[in-house]
Design a protein around this motif. Structure first.
Motif, PDB file in Angstrom:
ATOM      1  N   MET A   1      38.674 -22.215  51.795  1.00 20.49           N
ATOM      2  CA  MET A   1      38.055 -21.023  51.210  1.00 20.49           C
ATOM      3  C   MET A   1      37.128 -20.372  52.229  1.00 20.49           C
ATOM      4  N   THR A   2      37.259 -19.068  52.422  1.00 19.08           N
ATOM      5  CA  THR A   2      36.421 -18.359  53.366  1.00 19.08           C
ATOM      6  C   THR A   2      34.998 -18.248  52.836  1.00 19.08           C
ATOM      7  N   GLU A   3      34.015 -18.478  53.698  1.00 17.75           N
ATOM      8  CA  GLU A   3      32.603 -18.382  53.322  1.00 17.75           C
ATOM      9  C   GLU A   3      32.154 -16.941  53.544  1.00 17.75           C
ATOM     10  N   LEU A   4      31.973 -16.233  52.435  1.00 17.06           N
ATOM     11  CA  LEU A   4      31.715 -14.802  52.513  1.00 17.06           C
ATOM     12  C   LEU A   4      30.399 -14.433  51.842  1.00 17.06           C
ATOM     13  N   VAL A   5      29.864 -13.295  52.255  1.00 25.97           N
ATOM     14  CA  VAL A   5      28.655 -12.754  51.644  1.00 25.97           C
ATOM     15  C   VAL A   5      28.755 -11.233  51.677  1.00 25.97           C
ATOM     16  N   ARG A   6      28.163 -10.575  50.666  1.00 24.65           N
ATOM     17  CA  ARG A   6      28.136  -9.119  50.668  1.00 24.65           C
ATOM     18  C   ARG A   6      27.216  -8.622  51.776  1.00 24.65           C
ATOM     19  N   VAL A   7      27.571  -7.473  52.342  1.00 23.53           N
ATOM     20  CA  VAL A   7      26.723  -6.842  53.347  1.00 23.53           C
ATOM     21  C   VAL A   7      25.309  -6.629  52.808  1.00 23.53           C
ATOM     22  N   ALA A   8      25.182  -6.472  51.486  1.00 27.42           N
ATOM     23  CA  ALA A   8      23.860  -6.273  50.870  1.00 27.42           C
ATOM     24  C   ALA A   8      22.902  -7.414  51.191  1.00 27.42           C
ATOM     25  N   ASN A  40      28.143  -0.038  53.924  1.00 28.04           N
ATOM     26  CA  ASN A  40      28.715  -0.320  52.608  1.00 28.04           C
ATOM     27  C   ASN A  40      28.215  -1.671  52.101  1.00 28.04           C
ATOM     28  N   PRO A  41      27.306  -1.708  51.114  1.00 28.95           N
ATOM     29  CA  PRO A  41      26.722  -2.975  50.664  1.00 28.95           C
ATOM     30  C   PRO A  41      27.725  -3.925  50.015  1.00 28.95           C
ATOM     31  N   GLU A  42      28.867  -3.409  49.536  1.00 27.88           N
ATOM     32  CA  GLU A  42      29.852  -4.257  48.873  1.00 27.88           C
ATOM     33  C   GLU A  42      30.857  -4.860  49.840  1.00 27.88           C
ATOM     34  N   GLN A  43      30.811  -4.440  51.103  1.00 26.92           N
ATOM     35  CA  GLN A  43      31.704  -5.009  52.111  1.00 26.92           C
ATOM     36  C   GLN A  43      31.418  -6.497  52.250  1.00 26.92           C
ATOM     37  N   LEU A  44      32.460  -7.312  52.354  1.00 25.99           N
ATOM     38  CA  LEU A  44      32.295  -8.743  52.556  1.00 25.99           C
ATOM     39  C   LEU A  44      32.351  -9.065  54.047  1.00 25.99           C
ATOM     40  N   ILE A  45      31.450  -9.943  54.478  1.00 25.62           N
ATOM     41  CA  ILE A  45      31.412 -10.361  55.872  1.00 25.62           C
ATOM     42  C   ILE A  45      31.288 -11.887  55.908  1.00 25.62           C
ATOM     43  N   PRO A  46      31.640 -12.511  57.023  1.00 25.22           N
ATOM     44  CA  PRO A  46      31.479 -13.968  57.114  1.00 25.22           C
ATOM     45  C   PRO A  46      30.023 -14.376  56.946  1.00 25.22           C
ATOM     46  N   ALA A  47      29.778 -15.343  56.073  1.00 29.93           N
ATOM     47  CA  ALA A  47      28.406 -15.774  55.781  1.00 29.93           C
ATOM     48  C   ALA A  47      27.721 -16.320  57.025  1.00 29.93           C
ATOM     49  N   ARG A  48      28.461 -17.036  57.853  1.00 31.33           N
ATOM     50  CA  ARG A  48      27.852 -17.615  59.055  1.00 31.33           C
ATOM     51  C   ARG A  48      27.338 -16.541  60.004  1.00 31.33           C
ATOM     52  N   GLY A  80      23.828  -5.913  43.417  1.00 36.13           N
ATOM     53  CA  GLY A  80      25.094  -5.236  43.179  1.00 36.13           C
ATOM     54  C   GLY A  80      25.395  -4.978  41.719  1.00 36.13           C
ATOM     55  N   ALA A  81      26.696  -4.961  41.412  1.00 37.04           N
ATOM     56  CA  ALA A  81      27.141  -4.555  40.081  1.00 37.04           C
ATOM     57  C   ALA A  81      26.586  -5.442  38.968  1.00 37.04           C
ATOM     58  N   SER A  82      26.269  -6.692  39.290  1.00 39.01           N
ATOM     59  CA  SER A  82      25.775  -7.607  38.254  1.00 39.01           C
ATOM     60  C   SER A  82      24.293  -7.414  37.934  1.00 39.01           C
ATOM     61  N   SER A  83      23.576  -6.598  38.728  1.00 38.61           N
ATOM     62  CA  SER A  83      22.124  -6.471  38.545  1.00 38.61           C
ATOM     63  C   SER A  83      21.749  -5.903  37.177  1.00 38.61           C
ATOM     64  N   LEU A  84      22.532  -4.969  36.649  1.00 43.46           N
ATOM     65  CA  LEU A  84      22.235  -4.381  35.344  1.00 43.46           C
ATOM     66  C   LEU A  84      22.328  -5.443  34.255  1.00 43.46           C
ATOM     67  N   LEU A  85      23.345  -6.274  34.331  1.00 45.35           N
ATOM     68  CA  LEU A  85      23.513  -7.347  33.351  1.00 45.35           C
ATOM     69  C   LEU A  85      22.358  -8.343  33.443  1.00 45.35           C
ATOM     70  N   ILE A  86      21.977  -8.722  34.653  1.00 44.89           N
ATOM     71  CA  ILE A  86      20.904  -9.689  34.853  1.00 44.89           C
ATOM     72  C   ILE A  86      19.568  -9.142  34.347  1.00 44.89           C
ATOM     73  N   ALA A  87      19.281  -7.887  34.680  1.00 46.96           N
ATOM     74  CA  ALA A  87      17.981  -7.289  34.334  1.00 46.96           C
ATOM     75  C   ALA A  87      17.749  -7.192  32.846  1.00 46.96           C
ATOM     76  N   ARG A 103      27.392 -15.542  41.088  1.00 49.79           N
ATOM     77  CA  ARG A 103      26.922 -15.906  42.415  1.00 49.79           C
ATOM     78  C   ARG A 103      28.036 -15.838  43.459  1.00 49.79           C
ATOM     79  N   ALA A 104      29.251 -16.278  43.102  1.00 45.22           N
ATOM     80  CA  ALA A 104      30.342 -16.296  44.075  1.00 45.22           C
ATOM     81  C   ALA A 104      30.672 -14.899  44.583  1.00 45.22           C
ATOM     82  N   ARG A 105      30.420 -13.870  43.744  1.00 49.45           N
ATOM     83  CA  ARG A 105      30.714 -12.507  44.164  1.00 49.45           C
ATOM     84  C   ARG A 105      29.540 -11.893  44.922  1.00 49.45           C
ATOM     85  N   ILE A 106      28.371 -12.546  44.876  1.00 46.21           N
ATOM     86  CA  ILE A 106      27.184 -12.052  45.576  1.00 46.21           C
ATOM     87  C   ILE A 106      27.033 -12.770  46.912  1.00 46.21           C
ATOM     88  N   ASN A 107      27.089 -14.104  46.866  1.00 46.33           N
ATOM     89  CA  ASN A 107      26.980 -14.918  48.072  1.00 46.33           C
ATOM     90  C   ASN A 107      27.675 -16.237  47.781  1.00 46.33           C
TER      91      ASN A 107
END
Length: 331
Positions: A1-8, A40-48, A80-87, A103-107
């Motif tokens: 599994m690729t270790e990814l994180v949002r650009v955000a 683009n804050p939703e772009q995924l990049i390698p976490a490392r 990101g998109a989940s912030s409204l639900l969390i708040a 969490r998996a979609r955030i980091n």
């Protein structure tokens, strides 16, 4: 599994580095990233790449509180998109459950734990990396963001009982930022990085909670982020675009990220009527056109973003594919 994180996850990085009087571009390039990629804050990049960027930047700038300085400018919306639900969850406990759900979609590398000890609860986060990395700056950043979330739900008058850090205490000149962020006693050289709060705080009503908005957010997330049937070709195309800036967009690395052999991946792509070479070339053609249309991007930087170690190799590929040099397409 690729270790990814949002650009955000790198929100505020460029501004923080500039505030310290440093040009962040060489450090970004060192990790296969660029300032344009961070738009683009939703772009995924390698976490490392993100983790190493913060450690290198802290060392280069001589600023041991780089992660916390970035956290100071964060808002819940950066999740990101989940912030409204969390708040708009009714309690902090519900908000943290929602955070764990998405969490998996955030980091994908950051894991949140809740541990009850008597009348207190410890919130601590760990990086689940396949290979260990120094993560001091990323840990401080994550802890600062978690503090922001708790304050958003419990109100600005709330403060935790204690905040723990696994690293040594910073120089005295750097302590004020810790006091501003956490507003409570601090403990360094601890076994964990975590926030200690009263267990009752988890179930305090969230005065900003709105059940209707929470349901609306859930419906949007279920629609936009629910799992869909993806083809191997789509997965490989995404991996190519993620690995390309670091010069790692090879069929060997893609196969390893997907947990299969190169031969198996080749066979699956054949079944989809394509090949790794074709997907790599298509991605490069599309991105080259997109990047060259941006006058702020230098051709040298574009070559690196497309995985070429030299501008000469990029120029030869571009002339072969488009029939003209890259510079000619800008005239």
């Amino acid at each position: 599994m690729t270790e990814l994180v949002r650009v955000a996850a790198l929100s505020g990085y460029i501004e923080t580095m500039q505030g310290l009087g440093l040009d962040p571009r060489p450090l970004l390039k060192e990790q296969g990233l660029s300032a344009d990629l961070l738009v683009n804050p939703e772009q995924l990049i390698p976490a490392r790449a993100a983790i190493r960027l913060l450690e290198r930047s802290a060392a280069e700038s001589g600023c041991p509180t780089l992660g916390l300085r970035m956290a100071e400018g964060r808002a819940l919306a950066n999740l990101g998109a989940s912030s409204l639900l969390i708040a708009h969850q009714p309690t902090l406990r519900h908000a943290l459950t929602a955070l764990q759900e998405f969490r998996a979609r955030i980091n994908s590398t950051l894991v949140l734990h809740l541990e009850d000890i008597g009348q207190e609860t410890v919130l601590h986060e760990d990086f689940a990396l396949r290979r260990p990395e120094p993560v001091r700056q990323s840990s401080d950043l994550a802890l600062g963001v978690l503090m922001r979330l708790c304050t958003e739900v419990l109100g600005s008058d709330w403060s935790p009982r204690l905040v723990c850090f696994s690293h040594q205490a910073p120089p005295a000149a750097e302590l004020p930022i810790f006091s501003r962020m956490f507003r409570c006693p601090l403990q360094f050289d601890n076994e964990i990085n975590g926030i200690v709060l009263r267990q009752a705080d988890l179930d305090r009503p969230n005065q900003r909670a709105d059940d209707q908005l929470a349901r609306h957010a859930r419906q949007l997330l279920d629609t936009v982020m629910s799992p869909t049937d993806r083809t191997v070709t789509q997965d490989v195309d995404q991996l190519i675009r993620l690995l390309m800036p670091a010069g790692r967009a090879s069929i060997q690395n893609c196969a390893a990220s997907m947990g299969m052999t190169v031969r198996t991946l080749q066979r699956l792509l054949d079944a989809d009527g394509t090949s790794f070479t074709a997907l790599l070339n298509e991605a490069r053609m599309q991105l080259a056109t997109q990047y060259l249309a941006n006058p702020r991007m230098r051709i040298t930087d574009i070559a690196g973003m497309l995985g070429y170690s030299s501008i000469g190799a990029f120029s030869r590929w571009h002339s072969q594919v488009f029939g003209k040099p890259a510079r000619a397409r800008r005239c």
